[in-house]
Design an enzyme around this catalytic site. Structure first.
Site, PDB file in Angstrom:
ATOM      1  N   ARG A 164       0.830  -1.221   0.000  1.00 22.95           N
ATOM      2  CA  ARG A 164       0.000   0.000   0.000  1.00 22.95           C
ATOM      3  C   ARG A 164       0.866   1.272   0.000  1.00 22.95           C
ATOM      4  O   ARG A 164       0.529   2.273   0.646  1.00 22.95           O
ATOM      5  CB  ARG A 164      -0.954   0.045   1.197  1.00 22.95           C
ATOM      6  CG  ARG A 164      -2.003  -1.025   1.219  1.00 22.95           C
ATOM      7  CD  ARG A 164      -2.953  -0.944   0.023  1.00 22.95           C
ATOM      8  NE  ARG A 164      -3.861  -2.055   0.060  1.00 22.95           N
ATOM      9  CZ  ARG A 164      -3.562  -3.269  -0.426  1.00 22.95           C
ATOM     10  NH1 ARG A 164      -2.409  -3.488  -1.031  1.00 22.95           N
ATOM     11  NH2 ARG A 164      -4.427  -4.242  -0.343  1.00 22.95           N
ATOM     12  N   SER A 230     -11.095  -0.496   2.713  1.00 25.54           N
ATOM     13  CA  SER A 230     -10.515  -0.687   4.047  1.00 25.54           C
ATOM     14  C   SER A 230     -10.089   0.670   4.599  1.00 25.54           C
ATOM     15  O   SER A 230      -9.421   1.427   3.904  1.00 25.54           O
ATOM     16  CB  SER A 230      -9.281  -1.588   3.969  1.00 25.54           C
ATOM     17  OG  SER A 230      -9.673  -2.855   3.513  1.00 25.54           O
ATOM     18  N   GLU A 338      -5.863   4.198   5.678  1.00 22.48           N
ATOM     19  CA  GLU A 338      -5.516   3.942   4.270  1.00 22.48           C
ATOM     20  C   GLU A 338      -5.945   5.074   3.339  1.00 22.48           C
ATOM     21  O   GLU A 338      -5.171   5.456   2.457  1.00 22.48           O
ATOM     22  CB  GLU A 338      -6.132   2.620   3.799  1.00 22.48           C
ATOM     23  CG  GLU A 338      -5.708   2.272   2.384  1.00 22.48           C
ATOM     24  CD  GLU A 338      -6.418   1.068   1.808  1.00 22.48           C
ATOM     25  OE1 GLU A 338      -6.265  -0.027   2.352  1.00 22.48           O
ATOM     26  OE2 GLU A 338      -7.109   1.238   0.790  1.00 22.48           O
TER      27      GLU A 338
END
Ligand SMILES: Cc1cc2nc3c(=O)[nH]c(=O)nc-3n(C[C@H](O)[C@H](O)[C@H](O)COP(=O)(O)OP(=O)(O)OC[C@H]3O[C@@H](n4cnc5c(N)ncnc54)[C@H](O)[C@@H]3O)c2cc1C
Length: 346
Positions: A164, A230, A338
């Site tokens: 990520r 998420s 995130e």
């Protein structure tokens, strides 16, 4: 090029939250993009590049600057032996691109089916799911470098892809205009390739069906999909930190009989632990916040925070902080968000 003023941003995001932008400009090609950025820079106007809005949290006050939307289109494929190089304009939809790949027999991104957003946003956080990440198949990213005021091509190594993360994450210097993927070609003539194609064709519906059970496919009929995906990334811990966490988990008495806390080996001897598991075991179970709250934890996925309608970004952030504090207090782990925050922060 299309420009509008005082544009509500909420309808341009998957969370359906956030105030207006002073200006929204849609650009079709590189020349338009360079022009818009030069004008904004000369005027000292803040710039935010918005894709499909599926990974952003916009402040209730909105954004006092120019939001740039990249609407460039085009997919060009070049066959090279048993591989295909596919150059994709940043404004192409990711999900439609994956569907095309599977239909053409190009494999390498099928596990990323059902992820919303535009192709140009995928390198930003190195989009990933079910064992695939875009960084595995991206060979080149063409960007506008706002510092150098020039377009340049970055190869995979220069993109610094990680879990990520990438060179582009939280780094407004680069605006992605094109992404080149290298994918395996599945030819019906060769038995092995046929097996690959069958696998890719079979994987896509399976992934989409699985994602639906978690509210992870944007669907107007599914209130649990009104999210940014998420909300927290899975923490990556050193062996020492993992040991301390396991001790706290045991002490907290949150393990079911015979259960082991989920953890996965990551690069460099580190360990990835499941943020969703920590969130649930800290007491924020699926559906948390339902009673009268306009934001809550998805009923299908503990890691997705959902907007149930008529809510505000302030309410969403308060919930996110409550969860973060709960996990910190119980397990001593700091959850990192995130999504990208526009005009607000955690
Ligand atoms: C239901 C749901 C499920 C999801 N599932 C997953 C998943 O499985 N895996 C996963 O990794 N993500 C997932 N996401 C998150 C999200 O879909 C991805 O991060 C996606 O790539 C964001 O694309 P976007 O076009 O919507 O970007 P946006 O949300 O518009 O922008 C995200 C960030 O990228 C930047 N950006 C966008 N385009 C460009 C560009 N051309 N140049 C420079 N910067 C740019 C923005 O400035 C911002 O910082 C999910 C989201 C939702 C709502």
């Amino acid at each position: 090029m299309r420009e509008e003023r005082d544009v509500p941003l909420a309808p341009l995001t998957s969370l359906r939250l956030g105030g207006p932008a002073r200006r929204v400009v849609q650009v079709e090609d590189e020349a338009e993009l360079a022009r818009v950025l030069a004008v904004a820079e000369a005027a000292g106007e803040p710039v935010f590049v918005l894709g499909g809005g599926s990974n952003v949290v916009v402040a209730d006050a909105g954004f006092a600057g120019v939001v740039v939307r990249i609407a460039s289109r085009g997919i060009r494929a070049t066959r090279e032996g048993d591989r295909v190089r596919v150059e994709v304009a940043a404004g192409e939809g990711w999900e439609a691109f994956v569907e095309r790949c599977v239909t053409e027999g190009w494999s390498g991104v099928e596990c990323l089916s059902g992820i919303p957003g535009l192709v140009g946003a995928t390198p930003i956080q190195n989009v990933g799911a079910y064992g695939q990440e875009v960084g595995d198949t991206i060979v080149k990213v063409r960007v506008f470098d706002r510092d150098a005021r020039a377009f340049l091509d970055l190869d995979r190594a220069a993109c610094l892809f990680g879990y990520r993360s990438s060179l582009f994450r939280h780094n407004p210097r680069y605006v992605v205009v094109r992404v080149t993927f290298e994918l395996a070609v599945s030819d019906l003539s060769a038995p092995i390739r046929y097996a690959e194609l069958t696998r890719a064709l079979g994987v896509r519906p399976m992934v989409i069906a699985l994602r639906r059970t978690k509210g992870m496919v944007l669907d107007a009929g599914d209130p649990d999909s009104v999210s940014a995906g998420s909300f927290f990334v899975n923490p990556t811990l050193s062996a020492l930190e993992l040991g301390a966490l396991e001790a706290r988990v045991a002490e907290a008495g949150v393990l079911r009989p015979g259960e082991v806390m989920p953890r996965f080996a990551a690069d460099g001897g580190r360990w990835k632990v499941s943020a969703g598991w920590l969130v649930e075991r800290a007491g924020f179970v699926k559906g948390y916040g339902d009673a009268g709250r306009r934001v809550g934890v998805s009923g299908k996925h503990a890691l997705a925070l959902v907007h149930r309608g008529e809510g505000t970004t302030a309410e969403l952030l308060a919930l996110a902080r409550e969860i973060q504090a709960g996990v910190r207090a119980r397990f001593g782990v700091e959850l990192a968000p995130e999504p990208v925050f526009v005009g607000c922060a955690m």
